[in-house]
Scaffold this motif. Structure first.
Motif, PDB file in Angstrom:
ATOM      1  N   CYS A  94      59.140  26.839 -57.410  1.00  0.00           N
ATOM      2  CA  CYS A  94      58.186  27.623 -56.609  1.00  0.00           C
ATOM      3  C   CYS A  94      56.749  27.122 -56.715  1.00  0.00           C
ATOM      4  CB  CYS A  94      58.261  29.102 -56.975  1.00  0.00           C
ATOM      5  SG  CYS A  94      57.510  29.531 -58.558  1.00  0.00           S
ATOM      6  N   GLY A  95      56.364  26.526 -57.829  1.00  0.00           N
ATOM      7  CA  GLY A  95      55.012  26.002 -57.998  1.00  0.00           C
ATOM      8  C   GLY A  95      54.013  26.984 -58.581  1.00  0.00           C
ATOM      9  N   THR A  96      54.425  28.204 -58.871  1.00  0.00           N
ATOM     10  CA  THR A  96      53.511  29.229 -59.386  1.00  0.00           C
ATOM     11  C   THR A  96      52.862  28.832 -60.704  1.00  0.00           C
ATOM     12  OG1 THR A  96      54.815  30.952 -58.320  1.00  0.00           O
ATOM     13  CG2 THR A  96      53.328  31.669 -60.052  1.00  0.00           C
ATOM     14  N   CYS A  97      53.586  28.193 -61.574  1.00  0.00           N
ATOM     15  CA  CYS A  97      53.087  27.883 -62.922  1.00  0.00           C
ATOM     16  C   CYS A  97      52.447  26.500 -63.031  1.00  0.00           C
ATOM     17  CB  CYS A  97      54.222  28.016 -63.932  1.00  0.00           C
ATOM     18  SG  CYS A  97      55.518  26.779 -63.725  1.00  0.00           S
ATOM     19  N   GLU A  98      52.073  25.900 -61.925  1.00  0.00           N
ATOM     20  CA  GLU A  98      51.449  24.567 -61.964  1.00  0.00           C
ATOM     21  C   GLU A  98      50.209  24.608 -62.854  1.00  0.00           C
ATOM     22  OE1 GLU A  98      50.053  20.986 -59.006  1.00  0.00           O
ATOM     23  OE2 GLU A  98      50.444  22.965 -58.169  1.00  0.00           O
ATOM     24  N   THR A  99      50.131  23.676 -63.784  1.00  0.00           N
ATOM     25  CA  THR A  99      49.063  23.651 -64.778  1.00  0.00           C
ATOM     26  C   THR A  99      48.512  22.235 -64.912  1.00  0.00           C
ATOM     27  OG1 THR A  99      50.181  25.417 -65.981  1.00  0.00           O
ATOM     28  CG2 THR A  99      48.526  24.174 -67.194  1.00  0.00           C
ATOM     29  N   PRO A 100      47.180  22.076 -64.868  1.00  0.00           N
ATOM     30  CA  PRO A 100      46.590  20.754 -65.046  1.00  0.00           C
ATOM     31  C   PRO A 100      46.821  20.208 -66.458  1.00  0.00           C
ATOM     32  CG  PRO A 100      45.023  22.256 -64.023  1.00  0.00           C
ATOM     33  CD  PRO A 100      46.171  23.078 -64.510  1.00  0.00           C
ATOM     34  N   VAL A 101      47.112  18.927 -66.535  1.00  0.00           N
ATOM     35  CA  VAL A 101      47.290  18.225 -67.804  1.00  0.00           C
ATOM     36  C   VAL A 101      46.032  17.420 -68.083  1.00  0.00           C
ATOM     37  CG1 VAL A 101      48.647  16.484 -69.038  1.00  0.00           C
ATOM     38  CG2 VAL A 101      49.788  18.093 -67.493  1.00  0.00           C
ATOM     39  N   LEU A 102      45.426  17.654 -69.240  1.00  0.00           N
ATOM     40  CA  LEU A 102      44.204  16.943 -69.615  1.00  0.00           C
ATOM     41  C   LEU A 102      44.488  15.701 -70.448  1.00  0.00           C
ATOM     42  CD1 LEU A 102      41.982  20.018 -70.573  1.00  0.00           C
ATOM     43  CD2 LEU A 102      42.116  18.811 -68.375  1.00  0.00           C
ATOM     44  N   GLU A 103      45.570  15.759 -71.220  1.00  0.00           N
ATOM     45  CA  GLU A 103      45.885  14.647 -72.124  1.00  0.00           C
ATOM     46  C   GLU A 103      47.361  14.693 -72.486  1.00  0.00           C
ATOM     47  OE1 GLU A 103      44.883  13.753 -76.788  1.00  0.00           O
ATOM     48  OE2 GLU A 103      43.271  14.553 -75.550  1.00  0.00           O
ATOM     49  N   GLY A 104      47.987  13.529 -72.531  1.00  0.00           N
ATOM     50  CA  GLY A 104      49.367  13.432 -72.967  1.00  0.00           C
ATOM     51  C   GLY A 104      50.334  13.067 -71.860  1.00  0.00           C
ATOM     52  N   ASP A 105      51.590  12.895 -72.246  1.00  0.00           N
ATOM     53  CA  ASP A 105      52.662  12.529 -71.322  1.00  0.00           C
ATOM     54  C   ASP A 105      53.625  13.706 -71.169  1.00  0.00           C
ATOM     55  OD1 ASP A 105      51.754   9.863 -70.951  1.00  0.00           O
ATOM     56  OD2 ASP A 105      52.638   9.330 -72.877  1.00  0.00           O
ATOM     57  N   VAL A 106      54.122  13.871 -69.940  1.00  0.00           N
ATOM     58  CA  VAL A 106      54.965  15.012 -69.607  1.00  0.00           C
ATOM     59  C   VAL A 106      56.392  14.563 -69.313  1.00  0.00           C
ATOM     60  CG1 VAL A 106      55.271  16.926 -67.994  1.00  0.00           C
ATOM     61  CG2 VAL A 106      52.962  16.214 -68.633  1.00  0.00           C
ATOM     62  N   ASP A 107      57.345  15.327 -69.801  1.00  0.00           N
ATOM     63  CA  ASP A 107      58.753  15.175 -69.430  1.00  0.00           C
ATOM     64  C   ASP A 107      58.964  16.118 -68.243  1.00  0.00           C
ATOM     65  OD1 ASP A 107      61.481  15.004 -69.163  1.00  0.00           O
ATOM     66  OD2 ASP A 107      61.920  16.049 -71.037  1.00  0.00           O
ATOM     67  N   HIS A 108      58.803  15.591 -67.031  1.00  0.00           N
ATOM     68  CA  HIS A 108      58.871  16.404 -65.814  1.00  0.00           C
ATOM     69  C   HIS A 108      60.317  16.790 -65.516  1.00  0.00           C
ATOM     70  CE1 HIS A 108      54.686  15.882 -64.624  1.00  0.00           C
ATOM     71  NE2 HIS A 108      54.796  14.637 -65.057  1.00  0.00           N
ATOM     72  N   ARG A 109      60.553  18.102 -65.389  1.00  0.00           N
ATOM     73  CA  ARG A 109      61.883  18.616 -65.082  1.00  0.00           C
ATOM     74  C   ARG A 109      61.873  19.489 -63.827  1.00  0.00           C
ATOM     75  NH1 ARG A 109      64.179  20.106 -71.104  1.00  0.00           N
ATOM     76  NH2 ARG A 109      63.662  18.107 -72.041  1.00  0.00           N
ATOM     77  N   ASP A 110      60.769  19.435 -63.093  1.00  0.00           N
ATOM     78  CA  ASP A 110      60.648  20.225 -61.869  1.00  0.00           C
ATOM     79  C   ASP A 110      61.245  19.470 -60.689  1.00  0.00           C
ATOM     80  OD1 ASP A 110      58.320  18.870 -60.124  1.00  0.00           O
ATOM     81  OD2 ASP A 110      57.858  18.666 -62.256  1.00  0.00           O
ATOM     82  N   SER A 111      61.346  20.143 -59.563  1.00  0.00           N
ATOM     83  CA  SER A 111      61.845  19.501 -58.347  1.00  0.00           C
ATOM     84  C   SER A 111      60.774  19.469 -57.257  1.00  0.00           C
ATOM     85  CB  SER A 111      63.087  20.233 -57.838  1.00  0.00           C
ATOM     86  OG  SER A 111      62.799  21.585 -57.584  1.00  0.00           O
ATOM     87  N   LEU A 112      59.515  19.634 -57.645  1.00  0.00           N
ATOM     88  CA  LEU A 112      58.412  19.658 -56.683  1.00  0.00           C
ATOM     89  C   LEU A 112      57.622  18.355 -56.611  1.00  0.00           C
ATOM     90  CD1 LEU A 112      57.078  23.237 -57.455  1.00  0.00           C
ATOM     91  CD2 LEU A 112      58.292  22.510 -55.408  1.00  0.00           C
TER      92      LEU A 112
END
Length: 56
Positions: free
Chosen positions: A10-28
């Motif tokens: 849905c995208g409701t919890c989208e949060t800016p990342v300032l530092e680090g690497d993300v393990d993306h598990r979303d479908s957006l």
């Protein structure tokens, strides 16, 4: 943080990342958007590094 679907769709919890690497598990996000590590959907995605700094 707000969230609705808790599935990364849905995208409701989208949060800016300032530092680090993300393990993306979303479908957006596209693969190119995921590669920038500028944003994440915190209901499903996780840190892919020891330290992840978010703008809350």
């Amino acid at each position: 943080m707000l969230s609705s679907c808790q599935e990364g769709t849905c995208g409701t919890c989208e949060t800016p990342v300032l530092e680090g690497d993300v393990d993306h598990r979303d479908s957006l996000l596209t693969p190119a958007e995921q590669a920038t590590n500028d944003t994440m959907f915190i209901c499903v995605s996780r840190a892919a590094c020891p330290r992840l700094v978010l703008e809350l």
